[in-house]
Design an enzyme around this catalytic site. Sequence first.
Site, mmCIF file in Angstrom:
data_model
loop_
_atom_site.group_PDB
_atom_site.id
_atom_site.type_symbol
_atom_site.label_atom_id
_atom_site.label_comp_id
_atom_site.label_asym_id
_atom_site.label_seq_id
_atom_site.Cartn_x
_atom_site.Cartn_y
_atom_site.Cartn_z
ATOM 1 N N CYS A 2 1.046 -1.554 0.081
ATOM 2 C CA CYS A 2 0.152 -0.213 0.170
ATOM 3 C C CYS A 2 0.585 0.935 -0.260
ATOM 4 C CB CYS A 2 -1.100 0.081 0.566
ATOM 5 S SG CYS A 2 -1.679 -1.814 1.340
ATOM 6 N N ARG A 27 1.656 1.435 -6.083
ATOM 7 C CA ARG A 27 2.119 0.252 -4.532
ATOM 8 C C ARG A 27 1.084 0.044 -4.136
ATOM 9 N NH1 ARG A 27 6.427 1.806 -1.913
ATOM 10 N NH2 ARG A 27 5.927 0.590 -0.126
ATOM 11 N N TRP A 73 -3.789 -2.257 -1.083
ATOM 12 C CA TRP A 73 -3.787 -3.363 -2.266
ATOM 13 C C TRP A 73 -3.817 -4.605 -0.910
ATOM 14 C CZ3 TRP A 73 -0.890 -7.921 -1.716
ATOM 15 C CH2 TRP A 73 -1.080 -9.000 -2.950
ATOM 16 N N ASN A 99 -0.001 0.376 6.360
ATOM 17 C CA ASN A 99 0.394 -0.930 5.231
ATOM 18 C C ASN A 99 1.711 -1.672 5.905
ATOM 19 O OD1 ASN A 99 1.757 -1.651 3.329
ATOM 20 N ND2 ASN A 99 3.165 -0.568 2.405
ATOM 21 N N GLY A 100 0.549 -3.093 5.573
ATOM 22 C CA GLY A 100 1.364 -4.383 6.331
ATOM 23 C C GLY A 100 0.760 -5.419 7.381
ATOM 24 N N GLU A 483 12.013 -14.848 -17.336
ATOM 25 C CA GLU A 483 11.578 -13.148 -18.137
ATOM 26 C C GLU A 483 10.698 -13.188 -18.245
ATOM 27 O OE1 GLU A 483 11.513 -9.483 -16.614
ATOM 28 O OE2 GLU A 483 11.927 -10.893 -15.427
ATOM 29 N N LYS A 487 7.102 -11.343 -17.891
ATOM 30 C CA LYS A 487 6.567 -10.507 -18.042
ATOM 31 C C LYS A 487 5.117 -10.610 -19.553
ATOM 32 C CE LYS A 487 8.395 -7.282 -16.598
ATOM 33 N NZ LYS A 487 9.070 -9.124 -15.836
ATOM 34 N N GLU A 490 2.280 -11.182 -16.288
ATOM 35 C CA GLU A 490 2.645 -10.221 -14.736
ATOM 36 C C GLU A 490 0.907 -9.214 -15.856
ATOM 37 O OE1 GLU A 490 6.266 -9.081 -12.571
ATOM 38 O OE2 GLU A 490 5.998 -8.490 -14.524
ATOM 39 N N HIS A 506 10.476 -33.077 -22.200
ATOM 40 C CA HIS A 506 10.138 -33.707 -20.468
ATOM 41 C C HIS A 506 8.627 -33.688 -20.227
ATOM 42 C CE1 HIS A 506 14.643 -35.067 -20.455
ATOM 43 N NE2 HIS A 506 14.542 -34.629 -20.845
ATOM 44 N N LYS A 607 4.080 -2.909 -6.842
ATOM 45 C CA LYS A 607 5.348 -2.513 -7.273
ATOM 46 C C LYS A 607 6.465 -3.140 -6.495
ATOM 47 C CE LYS A 607 8.817 -1.376 -9.819
ATOM 48 N NZ LYS A 607 9.186 -1.269 -10.905
#
Length: 612
Positions: A2, A27, A73, A99-100, A483, A487, A490, A506, A607
Amino acid sequence: MCGIVGYIGHRPAVDVLLKGLQRLEYRGYDSAGVAVLNGSLSVRKKKGKVADLSASLAGSAPAGTLGIGHTRWATHGFPSDVNAHPHTSADGSFALVHNGIIENYAALRERLQRKGFVFASQTDTEVLVHLVDDIRRSEGLALDEAVRQALSRVVGTYGIAVVSEEDPDLLIAARNGSPLIVGVADGEHFLASDAAPLIEYTRQVVYLNDGEMAVLRRHSLEVRTIQNVVLTKTVHELEWDLEQIEKGGFEHFMLKEIFEQPDAIENCMRGRVLPEEGRIKLGGLEDHHATLDAARRIVICACGTSWHAGLVGEYLIEHLARIPVEVEYASEFRYREPVLQEGDVVFVISQSGETADTLAAVREAKSRGIPVFGIVNTVGSTIARETDAGVYLHAGPEIGVASTKAFTAQVTVLTMVALLLAERRGLDPERIRTYLREMAELPDKIRQVLSQNERLATIARVYRYAHNFLYLGRGYQFPVALEGALKLKEISYIHAEGYPAAEMKHGPIALIDRFMPVVFLAMHDATYDKVVSNIEEVAAREGCVIAVTEDVDGTGALDRLCEHVIRIPRVRDFLSPILSVVPLQLLSYHVAVLRGCNVDQPRNLAKSVTVE
């Protein structure tokens, strides 16, 4: 996760708060709210984006020069107006943002309910508000002392800000595991989760450490520990400027940051890559050469994109310096009782420098007496302060949730670290000089890749409706495949997986049909012929192949086998990830835009992950 912003001074607080929340929205963005004091406390909050909150305030914004704001968030309780912050005491006299995660909230809630407190929300934060209120009332304490005592009774992580209508010249802040920065100016103070909301008003900042509480007034700032020890804090100067956190004409921050990579890499190498001298100079590590020289094993800890950079770092350090390397998910590191011993060195990687799991890995290693070095982007961040030493990326602020320029900057720093270690272990100086000259050419070669942006946008149109993707690579390109897949998933919400190309047979080959796009990283290295064979196997099963390869002779077979071939400049194998990832970033970006996704603020993501 947050975002918190606070202000006390002479400006209209709501203007500072809303602008700050907009800059912190990456955030957390499922709800937002403000509390402004002007005689009485006015609290306004709204599910949705900061823009929804701003619209609800149009024509009726509360006046006042003291206030706090929050962009959420969700952790406890689904996104709603009621669960949005700020939360207020039962009598509405003070408000708190948080926040937390309060881990013992359930026990505290039950105890407070027995005392008659009524809860309106599902959040753990409301427990903290009522706990402060209970202590304040039952013990007759001033608000700042009640906050301090309440924080000594909670278990978990927090960054909080509190304002009260009983004291119009008081803003309280505290942190434990969730970052907070105090901005200092003449007759005013600012508070934020990171630097973005502050730099328009001041460059002078104080970083709060875990277990610290700040009492902000218009003309004074006092910082003390939760144990009530008054501290003397150093004022630091921010390096960022306002232009760096604006879009600068780009449609999205992500696209801007993709195109900033040549400059970011140049800034990352400036004064460090010295081809004429034939050496690497990393000032942050100079006092620790003896420790690095004695290293028998290097452990790299990171999360997400930074973990992928760390995997490239493993290949780099083992190849160039011949030191064994292990790459650990920071989120698993301390929970599996890692074996650490004399001769080990830990590197941690984090763009924000605030990643909770990575910070926990720092503390775990240090508790075992192991030297820990940081690779971070944010100057003054907690990881930068708690590690023994390290290297800053100097990539500039990264606002887009999906990391791009931080990844290439991290790989650049890891390349420099690997070459420094190799140089000190006796690698031929002429080879070092050659490698450094080639590194210095990377920014211009990235610009050549970026010149294909329009073509990649066209390719994206073909695959915008795909449900799955595979990304395959060997050697240095395997982490790039991981990566690239990350991307895409996401920001476009398409399921994507990265694998070593040889592992396709495999299991993943069972997924191949004409509806399955497969991205191959086919660099013209020792594995090229084997990767082409893997492409042949996909083509034989009617898979749709996109190949990223180098612009050299001998890659013509790819034009026959693949629907699309993207060519990048030829570089040495160990430098290639810095180039080959760029077209994957652009492809993901354009697919997401075509699908109507919020590229800068993808759903469910934030983020900086500051809670476990």
